[in-house]
Design an enzyme around this catalytic site. Structure first.
Site, PDB file in Angstrom:
ATOM      1  N   HIS A 191      -3.370  -1.282   6.891  1.00  0.00           N
ATOM      2  CA  HIS A 191      -2.528  -1.416   5.700  1.00  0.00           C
ATOM      3  C   HIS A 191      -1.058  -1.345   6.109  1.00  0.00           C
ATOM      4  O   HIS A 191      -0.699  -0.614   7.036  1.00  0.00           O
ATOM      5  CB  HIS A 191      -2.811  -0.289   4.710  1.00  0.00           C
ATOM      6  CG  HIS A 191      -4.111  -0.433   3.977  1.00  0.00           C
ATOM      7  ND1 HIS A 191      -4.441  -1.551   3.233  1.00  0.00           N
ATOM      8  CD2 HIS A 191      -5.166   0.418   3.853  1.00  0.00           C
ATOM      9  CE1 HIS A 191      -5.628  -1.392   2.689  1.00  0.00           C
ATOM     10  NE2 HIS A 191      -6.097  -0.217   3.048  1.00  0.00           N
ATOM     11  N   CYS A 248      -0.624  -6.950   6.099  1.00  0.00           N
ATOM     12  CA  CYS A 248      -0.202  -7.755   4.946  1.00  0.00           C
ATOM     13  C   CYS A 248       1.287  -8.107   5.002  1.00  0.00           C
ATOM     14  O   CYS A 248       2.088  -7.387   5.583  1.00  0.00           O
ATOM     15  CB  CYS A 248      -0.501  -7.015   3.643  1.00  0.00           C
ATOM     16  SG  CYS A 248      -2.265  -6.804   3.340  1.00  0.00           S
ATOM     17  N   ARG A 302      -0.393 -12.905   5.809  1.00  0.00           N
ATOM     18  CA  ARG A 302      -0.700 -11.913   6.832  1.00  0.00           C
ATOM     19  C   ARG A 302       0.333 -11.999   7.953  1.00  0.00           C
ATOM     20  O   ARG A 302       0.680 -13.085   8.412  1.00  0.00           O
ATOM     21  CB  ARG A 302      -2.108 -12.136   7.408  1.00  0.00           C
ATOM     22  CG  ARG A 302      -3.221 -11.964   6.397  1.00  0.00           C
ATOM     23  CD  ARG A 302      -3.337 -10.529   5.909  1.00  0.00           C
ATOM     24  NE  ARG A 302      -4.383 -10.381   4.905  1.00  0.00           N
ATOM     25  CZ  ARG A 302      -4.181 -10.412   3.597  1.00  0.00           C
ATOM     26  NH1 ARG A 302      -2.942 -10.623   3.124  1.00  0.00           N
ATOM     27  NH2 ARG A 302      -5.170 -10.266   2.746  1.00  0.00           N
TER      28      ARG A 302
END
Length: 286
Positions: A140, A217, A226
């Protein structure tokens, strides 16, 4: 009804618009609260947990002499056995450029139950660290610790060091790319060769070296793309011999540090990232 007490009727369309407006306001409040929870609370919670995970892993690997620089080794590095259990800790990822958040655990698996711990998740269908091929991970970016929120600060040649029980594996950052979530060639055995193919996502390629890939991300808080980091293996050091020069501080103290995310850190990082993502230069090549 008297002439002075006439009441104007509200049309049905205006009534519907009023109701929709109220619903949209409520939805905005709920969405705002969700963002606060997703970004601030998960960062605060996972930042502290990451420190605990890192400390426990370091204790398991054994003490390292911070005053000793390990000798670079020739030949193939030791490789962790394949087929590790889901969510098992494989090692630690050190990215000195990220300063206080430079050390993060690596676990087996790329599913959300792994990534929600704020760790790097190893793509199961890619090789283990140090092996020939592409050791690929996901993490993340703007929540659950935001360990790589500023991954776009990396510069060519920056070290990315994977620490395993037996070795320090030193990779060097080569380049990045911004791709769609469906561009799976980035975790193929040789992403450089795959990218040259007419159909990169279906290219059958054999690795010509040892690579490391990080997927996360982009842009922060939008995440429809991405951000891909690519690095190539440089050398390795025996874990028992000391540490790589890239992780040593000039005064002989270890540069390894895992600082938890405070409330101020979370707010400042969030504001800075929003500002950077809105900047016209946000996606320019280094």
């Amino acid at each position: 009804m008297s002439a002075g007490s006439t009441k104007k009727k509200v049309s049905v369309p205006l009534t519907i618009l009023g109701v929709l407006g109220e619903l949209m306001i409520c939805a905005g409040v709920v969405l705002g609260l969700f963002v606060v929870w997703q970004v601030w609370w998960t960062n605060l919670e996972m930042g502290g947990q990451q420190d605990e995970i890192v400390a426990a892993t370091r204790a398991q690997f054994g003490a390292v002499n911070p005053h000793k620089i390990g000798q670079p080794q020739a030949g193939d590095p030791p490789v962790i056995a394949a087929h590790a259990a889901h969510n098992a800790t494989l090692g630690l990822m050190h990215i000195p450029r990220l300063a206080g958040k430079q050390t993060t655990a690596i676990r087996e698996g790329e599913s959300l139950d792994v990534l929600h711990a704020g760790v790097f998740g190893h793509y199961k269908n890619t090789v283990m660290p140090g092996a020939k091929g592409n050791f690929s991970t996901a993490i993340h970016r703007d929540s659950y610790g935001s360990r790589v929120l500023h991954i776009d600060d990396l510069r060519v040649g920056d070290p990315i060091v994977v620490e395993t029980p037996e070795a320090w594996l030193v990779y060097k950052f080569t380049d990045y790319e911004i791709v769609d979530p469906t561009d799976v060639y980035v975790v193929s055995p040789d992403p450089y060769a795959a990218k040259k193919s007419p159909n990169p996502n279906k290219a059958a390629v054999e690795p010509s070296g040892r690579y490391l890939t990080i997927t996360t991300c982009h842009p922060p808080f939008v995440s429809n793309k991405r951000w891909i980091v690519h690095a190539k293996f440089d050398y390795w050091v025996k874990h028992s011999d000391g540490m790589p020069a890239e992780l040593a501080h000039p005064n002989g103290q270890s540069a390894i540090k895992a600082t938890g995310t405070t409330i101020r850190d979370a707010v400042n990082d969030s504001l800075n990232s929003v500002q950077k993502s809105l900047s016209p230069a946000a996606t320019k090549e280094h």
